[in-house]
Motif scaffolding. Structure first.
Motif: not given
Length: 363
Positions: A71-72, A127-130, A133, A135, A137, A181, A350, A353
């Protein structure tokens, strides 16, 4: 990043790779108690950063094929979004008090603006989830958000819940069909008849609760009639009985609707997730036991209330562990080759983002 492997699957499900949750209540308690104390001390301001710490812990302990999600989001992004919403509420209430017509007009404007807020919030969360590595969308539009989160719930309400399965189908189709994804899409098409089957069971629970309340009212009909005719003539014993049965009826209706909603949530999740595919061929699966899900949820609430909230971390970890253990994906082909192709294709996506700046409006 976690490297813990997922649990061994039963023979009948060898083709599915299940998620697992590796967090522990004792670990999360430290994060949770600091979040609570700092949120209180800062009069709620720290809650944005608390959400980031909480999500990073839960995402970071959600593991698929030995790799954890990430979580970014930044606390600043969430704080600014909440500040905008708070500022609107302040302005709205001032206008409503000073100029009622202007306040009503502003409410109507925001009502039409609401789907945009939902759509932007879903895009931000994706977008803050990966994973590995790469992301996620979300490419949904305002029209779909309006149908899924406004029109659907309104139809469910005006039809006394009869069209709730249709609203659920719209919502899951909007979420699933617009999720990406690594540039590759998900597709979801839950069957309406299957959703109605789980809805029917939940409706029976509500009907049972109403029947219990009706039976209680029938038993106490003489007391109710006496109260209507002459409330001052009731004895203390009669008043106590009325209060007791009124409380019992209230608890019965809350329990029936709450338990029915939990049964329905678990059932619809199973249907929607199990009708979802990634990249047109990789199947997702959810096989929650509705009874066990309800038991965990209800007992979590009881334990949390009984301990004045101190067991909330244990309850959250317990539910996360159960839900993850019953969520899986089946890859069509060699798993390593599939993920390698997604990683190679998704690295460019990715990168767009990595410096993405957005706001989480809390919707």
């Amino acid at each position: 990043m976690s490297t813990i492997e997922t649990a061994t699957l039963p023979p009948a499900s060898q083709q599915f790779h299940r998620l697992s949750f590796t967090g522990r209540a004792s670990e999360y308690f430290g994060i949770w108690i600091v979040n609570v104390l700092l949120t209180i001390i800062t009069i709620g301001i720290y809650s944005a950063w608390a959400k980031v710490r909480r999500n990073r812990y839960f995402y970071g302990n959600t593991v698929l094929l030995g790799r954890a999600f990430e979580y970014h989001a930044k606390g600043k992004q969430i704080f600014i979004g909440r500040l905008i919403v708070f500022a609107y509420l302040v302005v709205y209430n001032i206008l409503l008090a000073a100029f009622p017509l202007a306040g009503i007009a502003l409410a109507v404007v925001v009502l039409f603006f609401f789907p945009w807020l939902i759509m932007r919030g879903l895009r931000f969360s994706a977008r803050v989830t990966s994973y590995r590595n790469i992301r996620f969308d979300f490419v949904g539009k305002m029209g779909g958000a309006f149908m899924a989160f406004m029109l659907g719930p309104m139809l469910a309400v005006v039809t006394l819940g009869i069209l709730t399965p249709l609203a659920s189908r719209w919502m899951y189709r909007y979420l699933g069909n617009n999720l990406r994804y690594g540039g590759r899409s998900f597709a979801t098409d839950p069957r309406l008849d299957q959703i109605y089957q789980t809805w029917f069971f939940s409706a029976l629970i509500i009907v049972l609760g109403i029947l219990v309340i009706g039976a209680v009212a029938l038993i106490n009909l003489p007391l109710i009639v006496a109260l209507v005719d002459n409330s001052s003539g009731l004895t203390p014993e009669m008043t106590s009985s009325l209060v007791f049965f009124a409380a019992a009826g209230y608890i019965a209706i809350i329990l029936s609707f709450g338990i029915a909603a939990l049964f329905y949530r678990a059932g619809v999740r199973n249907i929607a997730w199990s009708s979802t595919v990634f990249d047109g061929k990789h199947a997702l699966k959810s096989d929650l036991s509705r009874f066990q899900y309800v038991w965990i949820a209800v007992s979590n609430v009881i334990v949390t209330v009984a301990t004045l909230g101190l067991m909330r971390p244990w309850a959250a970890v317990r539910m996360a562990r159960y839900v993850n253990a019953h969520t899986a994906i089946r890859f069509d082909g060699d798993v390593g080759e599939v993920l390698a192709a997604v990683e190679q294709e998704g690295s460019a996506v990715g990168a767009e983002f990595m410096d993405f700046e957005g706001f989480d409006f809390g919707f």
